[in-house]
Structure formats: structure tokens, C-alpha cells
Motif scaffolding. Structure first.
Motif, PDB file in Angstrom:
ATOM      1  N   ASP A 235       0.876  -1.169   0.000  1.00  0.00           N
ATOM      2  CA  ASP A 235       0.000   0.000   0.000  1.00  0.00           C
ATOM      3  C   ASP A 235       0.909   1.214   0.000  1.00  0.00           C
ATOM      4  O   ASP A 235       1.668   1.425   0.954  1.00  0.00           O
ATOM      5  CB  ASP A 235      -0.886  -0.032   1.251  1.00  0.00           C
ATOM      6  CG  ASP A 235      -1.821   1.154   1.354  1.00  0.00           C
ATOM      7  OD1 ASP A 235      -1.807   2.007   0.447  1.00  0.00           O
ATOM      8  OD2 ASP A 235      -2.561   1.236   2.345  1.00  0.00           O
ATOM      9  N   ARG A 242      -1.635   6.867  -5.861  1.00  0.00           N
ATOM     10  CA  ARG A 242      -1.831   5.930  -4.760  1.00  0.00           C
ATOM     11  C   ARG A 242      -2.122   4.543  -5.318  1.00  0.00           C
ATOM     12  O   ARG A 242      -2.775   4.401  -6.350  1.00  0.00           O
ATOM     13  CB  ARG A 242      -3.016   6.371  -3.880  1.00  0.00           C
ATOM     14  CG  ARG A 242      -2.784   7.630  -3.091  1.00  0.00           C
ATOM     15  CD  ARG A 242      -1.912   7.384  -1.876  1.00  0.00           C
ATOM     16  NE  ARG A 242      -2.453   6.336  -1.024  1.00  0.00           N
ATOM     17  CZ  ARG A 242      -1.741   5.732  -0.061  1.00  0.00           C
ATOM     18  NH1 ARG A 242      -0.500   6.065   0.145  1.00  0.00           N
ATOM     19  NH2 ARG A 242      -2.302   4.788   0.676  1.00  0.00           N
ATOM     20  N   LEU A 244      -2.918   0.191  -4.099  1.00  0.00           N
ATOM     21  CA  LEU A 244      -3.171  -0.854  -3.102  1.00  0.00           C
ATOM     22  C   LEU A 244      -3.156  -2.181  -3.841  1.00  0.00           C
ATOM     23  O   LEU A 244      -3.878  -2.360  -4.828  1.00  0.00           O
ATOM     24  CB  LEU A 244      -4.522  -0.640  -2.415  1.00  0.00           C
ATOM     25  CG  LEU A 244      -4.960  -1.712  -1.407  1.00  0.00           C
ATOM     26  CD1 LEU A 244      -4.006  -1.754  -0.214  1.00  0.00           C
ATOM     27  CD2 LEU A 244      -6.396  -1.467  -0.944  1.00  0.00           C
ATOM     28  N   GLY A 246      -3.398  -6.404  -3.283  1.00  0.00           N
ATOM     29  CA  GLY A 246      -3.745  -7.457  -2.338  1.00  0.00           C
ATOM     30  C   GLY A 246      -4.402  -8.629  -3.040  1.00  0.00           C
ATOM     31  O   GLY A 246      -4.570  -8.643  -4.261  1.00  0.00           O
ATOM     32  N   ILE A 259     -14.796  -6.023  -1.436  1.00  0.00           N
ATOM     33  CA  ILE A 259     -13.453  -5.723  -0.965  1.00  0.00           C
ATOM     34  C   ILE A 259     -13.457  -4.260  -0.537  1.00  0.00           C
ATOM     35  O   ILE A 259     -13.757  -3.377  -1.335  1.00  0.00           O
ATOM     36  CB  ILE A 259     -12.400  -5.940  -2.068  1.00  0.00           C
ATOM     37  CG1 ILE A 259     -12.467  -7.368  -2.607  1.00  0.00           C
ATOM     38  CG2 ILE A 259     -11.005  -5.605  -1.559  1.00  0.00           C
ATOM     39  CD1 ILE A 259     -12.151  -8.420  -1.593  1.00  0.00           C
ATOM     40  N   PHE A 261     -11.720  -0.714   1.081  1.00  0.00           N
ATOM     41  CA  PHE A 261     -10.472   0.053   1.198  1.00  0.00           C
ATOM     42  C   PHE A 261     -10.793   1.474   1.643  1.00  0.00           C
ATOM     43  O   PHE A 261     -10.404   2.452   0.985  1.00  0.00           O
ATOM     44  CB  PHE A 261      -9.702   0.051  -0.130  1.00  0.00           C
ATOM     45  CG  PHE A 261     -10.573   0.144  -1.360  1.00  0.00           C
ATOM     46  CD1 PHE A 261     -10.909   1.377  -1.904  1.00  0.00           C
ATOM     47  CD2 PHE A 261     -11.058  -0.994  -1.964  1.00  0.00           C
ATOM     48  CE1 PHE A 261     -11.715   1.475  -3.022  1.00  0.00           C
ATOM     49  CE2 PHE A 261     -11.860  -0.915  -3.098  1.00  0.00           C
ATOM     50  CZ  PHE A 261     -12.187   0.328  -3.629  1.00  0.00           C
ATOM     51  N   ARG A 264      -8.529   5.088   1.500  1.00  0.00           N
ATOM     52  CA  ARG A 264      -7.327   4.974   0.678  1.00  0.00           C
ATOM     53  C   ARG A 264      -7.331   5.968  -0.482  1.00  0.00           C
ATOM     54  O   ARG A 264      -6.279   6.462  -0.891  1.00  0.00           O
ATOM     55  CB  ARG A 264      -7.198   3.558   0.096  1.00  0.00           C
ATOM     56  CG  ARG A 264      -6.958   2.429   1.079  1.00  0.00           C
ATOM     57  CD  ARG A 264      -5.688   2.564   1.865  1.00  0.00           C
ATOM     58  NE  ARG A 264      -5.123   1.306   2.297  1.00  0.00           N
ATOM     59  CZ  ARG A 264      -5.639   0.516   3.221  1.00  0.00           C
ATOM     60  NH1 ARG A 264      -6.784   0.843   3.793  1.00  0.00           N
ATOM     61  NH2 ARG A 264      -5.033  -0.594   3.573  1.00  0.00           N
ATOM     62  N   ASP A 294     -14.480   3.547  -1.748  1.00  0.00           N
ATOM     63  CA  ASP A 294     -14.026   2.748  -0.611  1.00  0.00           C
ATOM     64  C   ASP A 294     -14.402   1.272  -0.698  1.00  0.00           C
ATOM     65  O   ASP A 294     -14.161   0.521   0.248  1.00  0.00           O
ATOM     66  CB  ASP A 294     -14.541   3.329   0.711  1.00  0.00           C
ATOM     67  CG  ASP A 294     -16.064   3.425   0.763  1.00  0.00           C
ATOM     68  OD1 ASP A 294     -16.737   2.831  -0.091  1.00  0.00           O
ATOM     69  OD2 ASP A 294     -16.561   4.105   1.675  1.00  0.00           O
ATOM     70  N   GLN A 295     -14.939   0.814  -1.846  1.00  0.00           N
ATOM     71  CA  GLN A 295     -15.319  -0.590  -1.947  1.00  0.00           C
ATOM     72  C   GLN A 295     -15.528  -0.980  -3.408  1.00  0.00           C
ATOM     73  O   GLN A 295     -15.887  -0.160  -4.251  1.00  0.00           O
ATOM     74  CB  GLN A 295     -16.611  -0.854  -1.168  1.00  0.00           C
ATOM     75  CG  GLN A 295     -17.110  -2.291  -1.242  1.00  0.00           C
ATOM     76  CD  GLN A 295     -18.374  -2.501  -0.438  1.00  0.00           C
ATOM     77  OE1 GLN A 295     -18.406  -2.246   0.760  1.00  0.00           O
ATOM     78  NE2 GLN A 295     -19.423  -2.974  -1.100  1.00  0.00           N
TER      79      GLN A 295
END
Length: 324
Positions: A235, A242, A244, A246, A259, A261, A264, A294-295
Motif C-alpha cells: 500500500d 496511490r 493498493l 492485495g 473488498i 479500502f 485509501r 471505498d469498496q
């Protein structure tokens, strides 16, 4: 040290006031330039030296990288890069799911200025793919160490290995410290039959890679280029973007799995995702729904050329999210 792999224009001696040391400090590199380093040991009077170590490439500010999300349909669409690349690797491996038809993403003509992209329906559907949102990531080919220490490798494989249980081993240029997330996608169109890539057996040193056509087909496909990006779960930030990285447990099926986040990104990120396992045998891709800042929801979508059954086994999905 040099600006081309294996060609070392400058030599730095790690000698501080005649004392032995293993440290050399460098400064003032050019932003965006990749520098290649190799080291060797010597005795004090320089009469004995070792062979060179493995080479490490470091790009000041991080490697050239570009990510964006496009509206893509059945027609070929040219995408021009904003960033400057010498030898770009391009991966687009998942799309939104606003229509009911399964499809695959095809890329061809990758060059420093850009590439071509389209959606392709599986052959049995005999109709054009409907428009979807597709994210892509382009990165300079090679091995990269990001400012936060994460390792990334971008490369290309040429293979004709095709079938439910047919794979070729792809070794990394050097081992990762932790098992990376691997994202792959076809980057040529030497055959027009719809196909997608499959991955299994990811380790720190290699992964297994193959292609698969729809289940009703004889599993033979012409040699194609496949681009890959392997990125350690992390991350951070690269070139002001930015990111991320995973993976999920082996639990993603036809039922959408969220999922999260939170915090972020300030907006909805670009999503690149690929199935990391082959627990099921049917040709399938990962699709996303309900993407916000966020998802995002992932689910596995199988094609139905041979039968109507769509109950995929639980799979692990690896993902790369890029935004601001």
C-alpha cells in the motif's frame, strides 16, 4: 552503475578514508531515469575482486506508470499514453458487469505511444460484446523497486500453451521477498478465437501461466504475447499515484464478494484484477460491480458454451487499485 542494463558507465569505490565499507551514497539522479547497479567485493589493494552481483534497477521517483479507466465495446479503440514509455507492458484483465454476457479483453499493437483494446464475446454468443468499463495499467518493462521498498516486475511471455490443465512456467528475473500478486492479459491477436489467461502456482520465484478458449472448443490456440505485472502486496504511492495491492482468500465465486479500502482514495480507483488460482476447470474471468471510493465487489463469471452450469469453485482474486 549505468543507464542501460549490463552497461556500467560509472564506477564508485566504497572506500571511506581507506577504511572498508559496504555503503555508497548517491544523489541527484534524473527524475524518471532508471539506473542499473551491480556490486563486487575486493580486497584492500584491489588485487582480488569478486564477480558482479545480480543487477538491480531503480527508477528515480518510481517507474513510468499509467492507469486509466475506459468505456470499451466490441470495436477496436486506440489508447494514447500520456506518460513517456520506451518498452511498455500493458495489462487490462477485468471489466465492469453491466450486461449479462461474459466476455474477454483483447489488447494488441502495444508500442511506446499507446495500444489497441476491445471487448470480445465468447465465440458461442455470436453477438458483439456490450460496452463495459475497463481499467488498464501500463508500466515500463523490467524489475522495479518502489520508494516504499515494494518490488514489481513487468514482463512479456510468448506461448501457445492452451487448455484446462496446460501451463508453462514463468520465472521472475529474481525472487520476491513475499509472494506477489500476478496480473496477466493477452497483448496480441494472432488468432481471433476468444481466449483468456489462467494462472496458478504463484511463488516468490515463478508462476504457471496458460491460455484457455471456451469449453466447447478444441483447446488449441496460436502463439500469443501475454503481458504480466507481478507486484508484492503493498500500500503506497508511485509517481504521485496511490496504489493498493492485495489478494482475497479462495472464496470468490459467482456470488459478489466486497473488498473494502476505506480512506485509501479520494475517488473511485482504477481496478485491475485477475484470478490467482485454478480451483475450477471451466473458462472464467473476474468481473467487478458497485465500485466506489471505498469498496468494490468481485465475482467469477464462467462462459456457457458447453453447458449452462455456472457454479465456479472458490478462487483467490488478486487486485491492483490505482487512484488519488
Amino acid at each position: 552503475m549505468g543507464t542501460a542494463s549490463g552497461q556500467y558507465r560509472w564506477v564508485f569505490d566504497a572506500d571511506e578514508a581507506a577504511a572498508a565499507t559496504n555503503r555508497v551514497e548517491l544523489c541527484c539522479g534524473e527524475l524518471g531515469q532508471t539506473y542499473y547497479f551491480a556490486v563486487r567485493a575486493r580486497n584492500h589493494d584491489r588485487s582480488l575482486t569478486s564477480s558482479f552481483s545480480n543487477e538491480v534497477g531503480i527508477t528515480i521517483g518510481g517507474p513510468a506508470i499509467e492507469a486509466n479507466e475506459l468505456q470499451v465495446d466490441d470495436a477496436w479503440q486506440w489508447v494514447s499514453f500520456v506518460e513517456q514509455f520506451n518498452d511498455p507492458i500493458v495489462v487490462a484483465s477485468t471489466s465492469s458487469e453491466t450486461s449479462g454476457d461474459p466476455s474477454v479483453i483483447r489488447i494488441t499493437g502495444v508500442e511506446p505511444a499507446g495500444f489497441w483494446i476491445r471487448l470480445q464475446s465468447w465465440d458461442y454468443l455470436q453477438r458483439a460484446a456490450q460496452p463495459e468499463r475497463v481499467g488498464y495499467v501500463a508500466m515500463e518493462r523490467g524489475r522495479h523497486i518502489l520508494s516504499d521498498g515494494a518490488n514489481v516486475e513487468a514482463g512479456r511471455v510468448v506461448t501457445d500453451v492452451t487448455g484446462q490443465s496446460q501451463f508453462t512456467r514463468v520465472g521472475f528475473s529474481r525472487s520476491f521477498r513475499t509472494t506477489p500478486v500476478v496480473l496477466t492479459g493477452l497483448s496480441s491477436t494472432d488468432e481471433w478465437d476468444a481466449a483468456t489467461t489462467r494462472i496458478r502456482g504463484i511463488s516468490g520465484s515463478a508462476f504457471l501461466l496458460g491460455m484457455i478458449e471456451q469449453e466447447a472448443n478444441v483447446q488449441q490456440h496460436t502463439t500469443e504475447s501475454i503481458d504480466y505485472i507481478a507486484w508484492e502486496p503493498s500500500d503506497g504511492e508511485v509517481r504521485g499515484t496511490r496504489y493498493l495491492v492485495g489478494r482475497t482468500p479462495d472464496e470468490v465465486t459467482e456470488i459478489a464478494r466486497p473488498i473494502g479500502f476505506p480512506g485509501r482514495f479520494t475517488g473511485s480507483p482504477v481496478v485491475i484484477a485477475h484470478i490467482q488460482t485454478t480451483n475450477g476447470v471451466d473458462p472464467a474471468t473476474v468481473r467487478w460491480r458497485n465500485k466506489t471510493d471505498d469498496q468494490v465487489d468481485f465475482r467469477i463469471v464462467e462462459e456457457q458454451s458447453l453447458d449452462a452450469e455456472t457454479r465456479p469453485a472458490g478462487e483467490s482474486v488478486g487486485y491492483l487499485l490505482l487512484g488519488w
